[in-house]
Design a protein around this motif. Structure first.
Motif: not given
Ligand SMILES: Nc1nc2c(ncn2[C@@H]2O[C@H](COP(=O)(O)OP(=O)(O)OP(=O)(O)O)[C@@H](O)[C@H]2O)c(=O)[nH]1
Ligand SMILES: [Mg+2]
Length: 401
Positions: A78-79, A82, A127, A131
């Motif tokens: 998520s980093q 973002n 990951r 998403k």
């Protein structure tokens, strides 16, 4: 060529070395280094790792530029997303992704390729969770290497089954290799492994010692697949094995992926730990020993300080090390002697006598030993030979001296 801008988190004192390595990694991946922004981290922002103000500053700096941003550390999925969103959709990769990219570029053997693909998928798999549209931004690193984007767009189940298939395939290869290792052990060939930090000159050393022609490059991770060559010292035969280089903060699952190939090299009788005397050799040494420990390594080691041709003098080098230059050849004789000494107590030198009636017997035993001289007398063969200690028993009744 792709341009890569480094976002360097400043968390501890060693950020300068890590940064220097990141530049070398970018170049090793065939991309161009475009600049750096340092971000002092007082507190990790869970959403973007760096603070909001820093992110805005970076966005201003990079506005309108066609660059990929390398975060020189490890990011959560998520980093990554973002950060990319805070940078107007620029591609953001982390250190692991970049290293995997280089591995993908270098893998040549089919096993090496399978291992890299497995490592890439294992890194990507967690990951991909939920998403959706951000998924393609997570896929691949520099350029289009790595698992292609179309492949990534297939669902997680597909990737899961691909991972399983790769694991099974690698298991089978591993079993085959175990068999080879066992056979080698049985044949009494001593194995010497070249291990150490990346770019310290392991492959160069293999080449000069054995006359091989292994790929050498001023780049990180030039070698991926273990290569072995015959090495002869004073009539004794050894097997010298080159291995993938280590790097600090090399992610654990990456080492895991290469564990099986490394293990065959690590089942050695002696490991030469190669360091670059003209570089950060202490970090190199520490990282190498730590990695070896993680791999459960236990064989004796010999510390080799390479590239002494780049030093004005030998002051400050560890006293127990053999100092050499693989480039000029300095110190290589000492190194050969030292290797031989360290492995000598694993051999006995003996004079054997085989009556001609027993020549078939000698023919069968001959592959186990290193023959130094043979003399055909009237009554039989007189042989001077070096015998690996574990085979000595078989020759007992033939030993004259
Ligand atoms: N000056 C000098 N350069 C050396 C010496 N040995 C190796 N090099 C150079 O160092 C660079 C790295 O050499 P490699 O043999 O590829 O290093 P490696 O340890 O196999 O690296 P990886 O496979 O990436 O882990 C090359 O540019 C070599 O020419 C040396 O004794 N002196
Ligand atoms: Mg190499």
């Amino acid at each position: 060529m792709e341009n890569v801008y480094i976002l360097q988190p400043v968390l501890s004192d060693d950020y300068a070395v890590l940064h220097e390595e990141a530049v070398a990694l970018i170049e090793s991946a065939g991309a161009a280094y475009a600049g750096t922004l340092y971000a002092k981290i007082r507190e990790i922002n869970p959403a973007t790792f760096i603070g909001e103000g820093k992110l805005a500053e970076l966005n201003e700096l990079l506005r309108g530029l066609d660059v990929t941003v390398l975060f020189n550390g490890e990011l959560s999925p998520s980093q990554t997303v973002n950060l990319s969103e805070g940078l107007e959709g620029k591609k953001v990769i982390d250190r692991t992704t970049l290293i995997l990219d280089i591995f993908a570029l270098r893998a040549e053997s089919s096993e090496g390729k399978l291992q890299v693909e497995l490592a890439q998928l294992r890194y990507l798999y967690p990951r991909l969770k939920g998403k959706g549209g951000a998924l393609s931004r997570l896929g691949g690193g520099i350029g289009t290497r790595g698992p292609g984007e179309t492949q990534l767009e297939t669902d997680r189940r597909h990737i899961r089954s691909r991972i399983r298939a790769l694991e099974e395939k690698l298991d089978r290869t591993e079993q085959r290799r175990d068999l080879l290792t066992k056979r080698r052990k049985k044949d009494g060939v001593r194995t010497i492994a070249l291990v150490g930090y990346t770019n310290t000159g392991k492959s160069t050393l293999l080449n000069v010692l054995t006359g091989a022609d292994v790929f050498v490059k001023d780049a990180l991770f030039a070698t991926l697949d273990p290569t072995s060559r015959r090495l002869e010292i004073d009539g004794m035969e050894f097997l010298l094995v080159d291995t993938v280089g280590f790097l600090q903060d090399l992610p654990h699952h990456l080492i895991d992926a290469f564990r099986s190939t490394l293990e065959s090299a690590l089942h050695c009788d002696l490991a030469l730990v190669v360091c670059d005397a003209s570089g950060a050799s202490e970090t190199q040494y520490r990282t190498t020993m730590q990695t070896l420990e993680d791999l459960g390594f236990s064989a004796p080691i010999l510390l080799v300080m390479n590239k002494i041709d780049k030093l004005a003098d030998g002051a400050g080098l560890p006293r127990d090390a053999v100092c050499i230059s693989a480039k000029t050849g300095a110190g290589l004789d000492t190194l050969r002697k030292k290797i031989f000494e360290m492995l000598r107590d694993r051999f006995v030198e003996a004079e054997l006598f085989f009556p001609y009636a027993q020549s078939a017997k000698y023919g069968a035993l001959r592959p186990l030993i290193s023959e130094r001289a043979i003399e055909y007398a009237d009554d039989g063969m007189r042989v001077r030979a070096v015998i690996p200690i574990e085979h000595a028993e078989k020759f007992r009744s033939y030993i004259v001296r």
